[in-house]
Design an enzyme around this catalytic site. Structure first.
Site, PDB file in Angstrom:
ATOM      1  N   GLU A  39      42.638 120.180  37.690  1.00 59.85           N
ATOM      2  CA  GLU A  39      42.561 119.985  36.235  1.00 59.85           C
ATOM      3  C   GLU A  39      41.400 120.695  35.539  1.00 59.85           C
ATOM      4  OE1 GLU A  39      42.763 115.720  35.775  1.00 59.85           O
ATOM      5  OE2 GLU A  39      44.629 115.589  36.887  1.00 59.85           O
TER       6      GLU A  39
ATOM      7  N   GLU B  18      52.617 115.371  41.849  1.00 59.14           N
ATOM      8  CA  GLU B  18      52.329 113.979  41.450  1.00 59.14           C
ATOM      9  C   GLU B  18      53.487 113.447  40.611  1.00 59.14           C
ATOM     10  OE1 GLU B  18      48.425 113.642  39.667  1.00 59.14           O
ATOM     11  OE2 GLU B  18      47.507 114.991  41.121  1.00 59.14           O
TER      12      GLU B  18
HETATM   13  O1  9MR Z   1      46.748 107.411  40.450  1.00 62.77           O
HETATM   14  C1  9MR Z   1      45.339 107.504  40.309  1.00 62.77           C
HETATM   15  C2  9MR Z   1      44.764 106.220  39.749  1.00 62.77           C
HETATM   16  O2  9MR Z   1      44.959 105.152  40.673  1.00 62.77           O
HETATM   17  C3  9MR Z   1      43.280 106.402  39.452  1.00 62.77           C
HETATM   18  O3  9MR Z   1      42.785 105.243  38.802  1.00 62.77           O
HETATM   19  C4  9MR Z   1      43.062 107.626  38.578  1.00 62.77           C
HETATM   20  C5  9MR Z   1      41.596 107.923  38.378  1.00 62.77           C
HETATM   21  O4  9MR Z   1      41.008 108.302  39.597  1.00 62.77           O
HETATM   22  O5  9MR Z   1      43.643 108.774  39.192  1.00 62.77           O
HETATM   23  C6  9MR Z   1      45.021 108.661  39.380  1.00 62.77           C
HETATM   24  O6  9MR Z   1      45.515 109.876  39.932  1.00 62.77           O
HETATM   25  C7  9MR Z   1      45.337 111.045  39.137  1.00 62.77           C
HETATM   26  C8  9MR Z   1      45.175 112.198  40.078  1.00 62.77           C
HETATM   27  O7  9MR Z   1      44.115 111.974  40.961  1.00 62.77           O
HETATM   28  C9  9MR Z   1      44.968 113.494  39.312  1.00 62.77           C
HETATM   29  N1  9MR Z   1      46.013 113.713  38.354  1.00 62.77           N
HETATM   30  C10 9MR Z   1      46.312 112.616  37.460  1.00 62.77           C
HETATM   31  C11 9MR Z   1      46.580 111.347  38.274  1.00 62.77           C
HETATM   32  C12 9MR Z   1      46.972 110.205  37.366  1.00 62.77           C
HETATM   33  O8  9MR Z   1      45.907 109.874  36.558  1.00 62.77           O
END
Ligand code: 9MR
Length: 372
Positions: A159, A264
């Site tokens: 990102e 994802e």
């Molecule tokens: O699914 C993840 C969630 O449990 C966490 O709270 C959050 C923050 O760390 O991250 C989520 O996963 C993210 C991923 O690591 C990167 N792309 C976006 C995803 C959804 O927010």
């Protein structure tokens, strides 16, 4: 008596309606499996949370092992968890995660080496270019190095772009400049020579951000750093983005000589404040019952829409299977999904193929059906 009969009839009818939109109770017992159905096309992955890595629930564990052949760590390899202090690394959970993947003969994805979000607090306090450079070098060498030959693919940078395709403001951009991405890929290549290296982002299927991603990916390639693939995260909804944009992106990224992955995948079925798209975790809105309509289950009409949306997506994925190496769902079942808490907390979303009881939904049958 009449009333009783009528009651019984409506209970039977209601039961029938519920069953009609869930797959037959024992459909998983007949050996149906996403990973087997798509074996010749691409990996089918999922993201694991701590409970799943610890194998706390045998039903979920069985579902993961039978349905998926790739795993990503949903949270445990983020900086704040794996590298909480300058000299402290917490490897217990990641060691377990990697052992789990190996035991189940899965493709193992490390997520993620460099991300502006979920950084350990000590990183945010770094003020000098040299210290940040040292942090990055230590971080990548230590983590990628430890799992050298064990992790199959790394999300090296996560990102780094804004919605308009420009570089996102972050501590890395501020102190190290745009080339921090190239440095990260070079470090990862050295620390884990046989591991695939990816850039991963959300909304890069949308034209403006896609153009920015193409410029970025080309720059990394031209620098001589190795990059093997690009992850389109795939945090989508029932109404968008259009499959046409997704298809154009798969083609465009593949033309750069990169493997394309949907990393994802989930499809939100809930109302969307401000028509937000993507996964900017910093954005949040107040709780409101009107924005949470499916707390008692997903109505049949929406199950059908969800199934149709996933069918449309998978038709495109199958059409471009020569370009796609992996489709990873962001979670195993609806109960686990981050979309229950974003962009509004405490909602009941239904974005995946398995429901809160690990039962396959109509959408599961439809996605499998494309391969029959
Ligand atoms: O699914 C993840 C969630 O449990 C966490 O709270 C959050 C923050 O760390 O991250 C989520 O996963 C993210 C991923 O690591 C990167 N792309 C976006 C995803 C959804 O927010």
């Amino acid at each position: 008596m009449k009333i009783e009969k009528c009651k019984t009839a409506s209970i039977i009818l209601a039961g029938f309606l519920v069953i009609s939109c869930n797959v037959k109770k024992d459909s998983l017992d007949n050996g149906s499996s996403l990973k087997n159905a798509y074996e010749k096309d691409f990996y089918i992955g999922t993201a694991l949370d701590i409970n799943q890595i610890n194998e706390n629930d045998s039903e979920v564990n069985n579902l993961i092992a039978t349905q998926f052949n790739a795993v990503t760590a949903e949270n445990i390899m983020k900086c704040e968890v794996i590298h909480p202090k300058w000299d402290t690394y917490e490897f217990d959970l990641t060691d377990k995660f990697v052992a789990y993947g190996k035991k189940n003969k899965m493709f193992i994805v490390g997520h993620t080496l460099l991300w502006h979000s979920q950084l350990a607090p000590f990183v945010r306090k770094i003020k000098s270019k040299d210290s940040l450079q040292l942090f990055m070098t230590n971080h990548i060498n230590t983590i990628a190095g430890r799992y050298k030959g064990k992790i199959d693919g790394w999300d090296v940078v996560n990102e780094a772009l804004n919605e308009d395709g420009t570089y996102r403001k972050s501590i890395f951009l501020d102190l190290l400049g745009e080339d921090f991405l190239i440095t990260a890929f070079k470090l990862a290549e050295k620390a884990a020579p046989d591991t695939e290296l990816y850039y991963n982002d959300f909304n890069i299927e949308q034209p403006k951000k896609r153009a920015g991603a193409i410029t970025l990916l080309t720059k990394i390639k031209n620098s001589g750093a190795r990059i093997d693939g690009v992850g389109i995260q795939g945090h989508w909804s029932l109404d968008g983005p259009p499959v046409k944009e997704i298809e154009e992106s798969i083609i465009a990224f593949s033309k750069l000589g990169l493997k394309v992955m949907i990393t994802e995948l989930d499809v939100s079925v809930l109302p969307n404040p401000n028509k937000m798209v993507g996964a900017n975790v910093e954005q949040n809105f107040a709780e409101d019952p009107k924005m949470n309509p499916y707390t008692k289950g997903l109505p049949d009409s929406v199950q059908v829409k969800l199934a149709q949306r996933y069918e449309d997506l998978f038709k495109i994925f199958i059409k471009h299977k020569d370009k796609i190496s992996r489709i990873t769902f962001w979670g195993v079942n609806d109960g686990q999904s981050w979309l229950n808490n974003w962009p509004i907390r405490n909602r009941t979303n239904h974005p995946l193929l398995f429901d809160r009881n690990n039962k396959p939904k109509l959408v599961y049958e439809k996605v499998l059906g494309l391969k029959k």
